[in-house]
Design an enzyme around this catalytic site. Structure first.
Site, PDB file in Angstrom:
ATOM      1  N   GLU A 275       0.833  -1.211   0.000  1.00 46.94           N
ATOM      2  CA  GLU A 275       0.000   0.000   0.000  1.00 46.94           C
ATOM      3  C   GLU A 275       0.870   1.265   0.000  1.00 46.94           C
ATOM      4  O   GLU A 275       0.755   2.098   0.895  1.00 46.94           O
ATOM      5  CB  GLU A 275      -0.884   0.014   1.252  1.00 46.94           C
ATOM      6  CG  GLU A 275      -1.782  -1.187   1.419  1.00 46.94           C
ATOM      7  CD  GLU A 275      -2.482  -1.218   2.784  1.00 46.94           C
ATOM      8  OE1 GLU A 275      -2.172  -0.376   3.656  1.00 46.94           O
ATOM      9  OE2 GLU A 275      -3.330  -2.088   2.979  1.00 46.94           O
ATOM     10  N   ARG A 278       3.149   7.749  -0.333  1.00 54.82           N
ATOM     11  CA  ARG A 278       4.159   8.803  -0.483  1.00 54.82           C
ATOM     12  C   ARG A 278       5.195   8.487  -1.562  1.00 54.82           C
ATOM     13  O   ARG A 278       5.546   9.321  -2.377  1.00 54.82           O
ATOM     14  CB  ARG A 278       4.856   8.953   0.870  1.00 54.82           C
ATOM     15  CG  ARG A 278       5.758  10.160   0.952  1.00 54.82           C
ATOM     16  CD  ARG A 278       6.555  10.155   2.248  1.00 54.82           C
ATOM     17  NE  ARG A 278       5.835   9.815   3.427  1.00 54.82           N
ATOM     18  CZ  ARG A 278       5.299  10.687   4.281  1.00 54.82           C
ATOM     19  NH1 ARG A 278       5.397  11.978   4.062  1.00 54.82           N
ATOM     20  NH2 ARG A 278       4.666  10.268   5.347  1.00 54.82           N
ATOM     21  N   CYS A 346      -3.505  33.600   9.996  1.00 55.61           N
ATOM     22  CA  CYS A 346      -3.252  34.293  11.265  1.00 55.61           C
ATOM     23  C   CYS A 346      -2.785  33.341  12.366  1.00 55.61           C
ATOM     24  O   CYS A 346      -3.473  33.157  13.383  1.00 55.61           O
ATOM     25  CB  CYS A 346      -4.511  35.020  11.688  1.00 55.61           C
ATOM     26  SG  CYS A 346      -5.083  36.073  10.371  1.00 55.61           S
TER      27      CYS A 346
HETATM   28  N1  LLP Z   1      -1.455   1.913   4.509  1.00 54.85           N
HETATM   29  C1  LLP Z   1      -1.934   2.353   5.694  1.00 54.85           C
HETATM   30  C2  LLP Z   1      -2.766   1.463   6.487  1.00 54.85           C
HETATM   31  C3  LLP Z   1      -1.602   3.650   6.145  1.00 54.85           C
HETATM   32  O1  LLP Z   1      -2.071   4.066   7.322  1.00 54.85           O
HETATM   33  C4  LLP Z   1      -0.783   4.487   5.344  1.00 54.85           C
HETATM   34  C5  LLP Z   1      -0.441   5.847   5.779  1.00 54.85           C
HETATM   35  C6  LLP Z   1      -0.333   3.982   4.108  1.00 54.85           C
HETATM   36  C7  LLP Z   1      -0.671   2.684   3.728  1.00 54.85           C
HETATM   37  C8  LLP Z   1       0.528   4.776   3.187  1.00 54.85           C
HETATM   38  O2  LLP Z   1       1.740   5.087   3.765  1.00 54.85           O
HETATM   39  P1  LLP Z   1       2.891   5.791   2.904  1.00 54.85           P
HETATM   40  O3  LLP Z   1       3.382   4.783   1.887  1.00 54.85           O
HETATM   41  O4  LLP Z   1       2.309   6.978   2.242  1.00 54.85           O
HETATM   42  O5  LLP Z   1       3.920   6.134   3.898  1.00 54.85           O
HETATM   43  N2  LLP Z   1       0.076  12.813   6.705  1.00 54.85           N
HETATM   44  C9  LLP Z   1       1.348  12.211   7.012  1.00 54.85           C
HETATM   45  C10 LLP Z   1       1.395  10.757   6.627  1.00 54.85           C
HETATM   46  C11 LLP Z   1       0.314   9.919   7.257  1.00 54.85           C
HETATM   47  C12 LLP Z   1       0.360   8.478   6.824  1.00 54.85           C
HETATM   48  C13 LLP Z   1      -0.816   7.727   7.279  1.00 54.85           C
HETATM   49  N3  LLP Z   1      -0.909   6.368   6.833  1.00 54.85           N
HETATM   50  C14 LLP Z   1       2.457  13.033   6.348  1.00 54.85           C
HETATM   51  O6  LLP Z   1       2.162  14.006   5.669  1.00 54.85           O
HETATM   52  O7  LLP Z   1       3.637  12.711   6.518  1.00 54.85           O
END
Ligand code: LLP
Length: 422
Positions: A275, A278, A346
């Site tokens: 999954e 990023r 702000c």
């Molecule tokens: N699968 C699950 C169950 C997740 O909770 C997440 C991310 C992903 C996959 C994807 O993860 P990635 O490959 O994108 O690392 N808003 C935060 C990141 C929150 C991630 C939440 N879960 C930021 O801007 O760094």
């Protein structure tokens, strides 16, 4: 290589000048490069293939749910990982086949479960016993057995920012590792679910392979326990989390990640589901903004831009670093001065960078924030009644607005005065 480069003195996304987009669309706006999306997906998919893994890549829509981005990845073979009915609808609207969609999340509502069951998606990742019971009831009422994984919490420290670590037992996610077998047994006795998989996700923006390996080894142990008890575990959903370089960090290459999967789980005969969010989209996006004022304070210079914390929350929320560069290429050897780059909201937290060395910029200049394709537009809000910024997708020499900036009239139309105020 992210396909954002200076060409004839102007920053381009592939073959399109960001200044040209700004002139047509206005600022701020997000810009995504198809070539980068394609490249990142291909590098990741090839790493898995070369490691001999039979894998399904389910793009985590939470990082960027824009349907044009999702379609671009789906055309390359991606499925989707969704966490709400809204994301599920976006994945379907983007053309992702239902049988390539997994549904994760700790708080799926009955309505969301009903919607997912009705659409016949590949798998629901169940995160608690009450959810398991509700899902079984919802599916049984429709006369189906929903394929599920239990999301287990392996109690592994991902070594990432506290707000985005998920795999420790004190985090709200998943079913505690030590109770997993018991809950699997309970699932087996329920009429509306069919246990097919184990799911696990330990956090985001990981910059080391080791925590992944640790978690995968725990998953391996659980496969053995469950198989010995007669469960037919066919798929392993290993979540996302592989980091990207924002500043000076050097995250593992997908080849190293794939090798960790192969060496820990490769011999189990399971299909691997991943999954990533990023990793696929972060470097494919920039946020382009115009300098409104340059304000000279007594101790520092503030570059006030027209983007704000509501458009890109990561610096305010996680003290995250995003590169900032002028869209007009600075002269070679141009001096830099340390400035604070801030938005108009702000709050002092509306600060993109403190004391960042930048070539001199003046009011009216365009600047671009890098590595903004993941959790940028996706997390934006209308705080300070600022319209959500538009999103633009570039492909070669073409570009298209793939989410329009709402008008003030559209924003106001959702609000109304109650009769006692009318
Ligand atoms: N699968 C699950 C169950 C997740 O909770 C997440 C991310 C992903 C996959 C994807 O993860 P990635 O490959 O994108 O690392 N808003 C935060 C990141 C929150 C991630 C939440 N879960 C930021 O801007 O760094």
């Amino acid at each position: 290589m992210n396909h954002f480069d200076y060409v004839n003195g102007q920053l381009h996304a592939e073959g399109v000048s960001l200044a040209e987009i700004a002139a047509k669309v206005g600022t701020p706006f997000y810009c995504y490069a198809t070539a980068t999306l394609t490249r990142h997906y291909t590098v990741f998919a090839d790493a898995l293939k070369n490691a001999g893994l039979d894998a399904t890549i389910c793009f985590a829509l939470k990082s960027n749910p824009n349907i044009a981005v999702v379609r671009t990845l789906a055309d390359l073979g991606a499925g989707a990982d969704v966490v709400s009915e809204g994301e599920l609808r976006q994945a379907l609207a983007a053309g992702v086949p239902a049988d390539r969609i997994v549904f994760s999340g700790v708080g799926k509502t009955k309505r969301e479960l009903e919607f997912a069951v009705a659409k016949g998606i590949m798998q629901i990742n169940v995160e608690s016993e009450p959810e398991l019971e509700l899902l079984s009831q919802v599916a049984a009422e429709r006369g189906v057995r929903m394929p599920i994984a239990l999301r287990v919490n392996p109690d592994v420290d991902a070594g990432t920012h506290a707000k985005i670590t998920t795999g420790k037992k004190e985090n709200k996610f998943g079913i505690e590792w030590t109770r997993a077998h018991e809950v699997y047994r309970k699932a087996r006795d329920l009429p509306g679910v069919e246990v097919v998989a184990i799911a696990c996700h330990i956090g985001s923006q990981l910059t080391e392979v080791e925590p992944f390996r640790e978690a995968f080894l725990r998953v391996r142990d659980l496969v053995a326990i469950l198989r010995a008890d007669g469960f037919d575990i066919r798929r392993l959903d290993l979540g996302g989390g592989l980091g990207v370089p924002y500043d000076e960090e050097i995250p593992p290459h997908p080849d190293a990640y794939a090798a960790a999967i192969k060496s820990t789980l490769g011999d189990l005969g399971c299909r691997i589901v991943l999954e990533p969010g990023r990793l696929l989209v972060a470097n494919a996006g920039m946020l382009v903004s115009r300098v409104t004022y340059v304000k000279e304070g007594s101790t520092r210079t503030f570059v006030i831009v027209d983007a704000a914390m509501n458009d890109l929350m990561r610096p305010a929320l996680y003290e995250a670093h995003h590169s900032i560069q002028p869209v007009a290429q600075p002269a070679p050897g141009a001096p830099t001065i340390a400035v604070d780059v801030v938005g108009p909201v702000c709050e002092t937290g509306d600060t993109f960078a403190k004391q960042r060395p930048l070539p001199p910029v003046k009011a009216g200049d365009l600047v671009a924030f890098g590595t903004a394709g993941a959790y940028g537009a996706a997390m934006s809000s209308t705080y300070n009644s600022r319209p959500l910024v538009p999103e633009v997708l570039v492909n070669g020499n073409k570009f298209a607005v793939v989410r329009a900036r709402p008008t003030y009239e559209e924003m106001l139309a959702l609000e109304s005065l109650p009769d006692w105020l009318g």
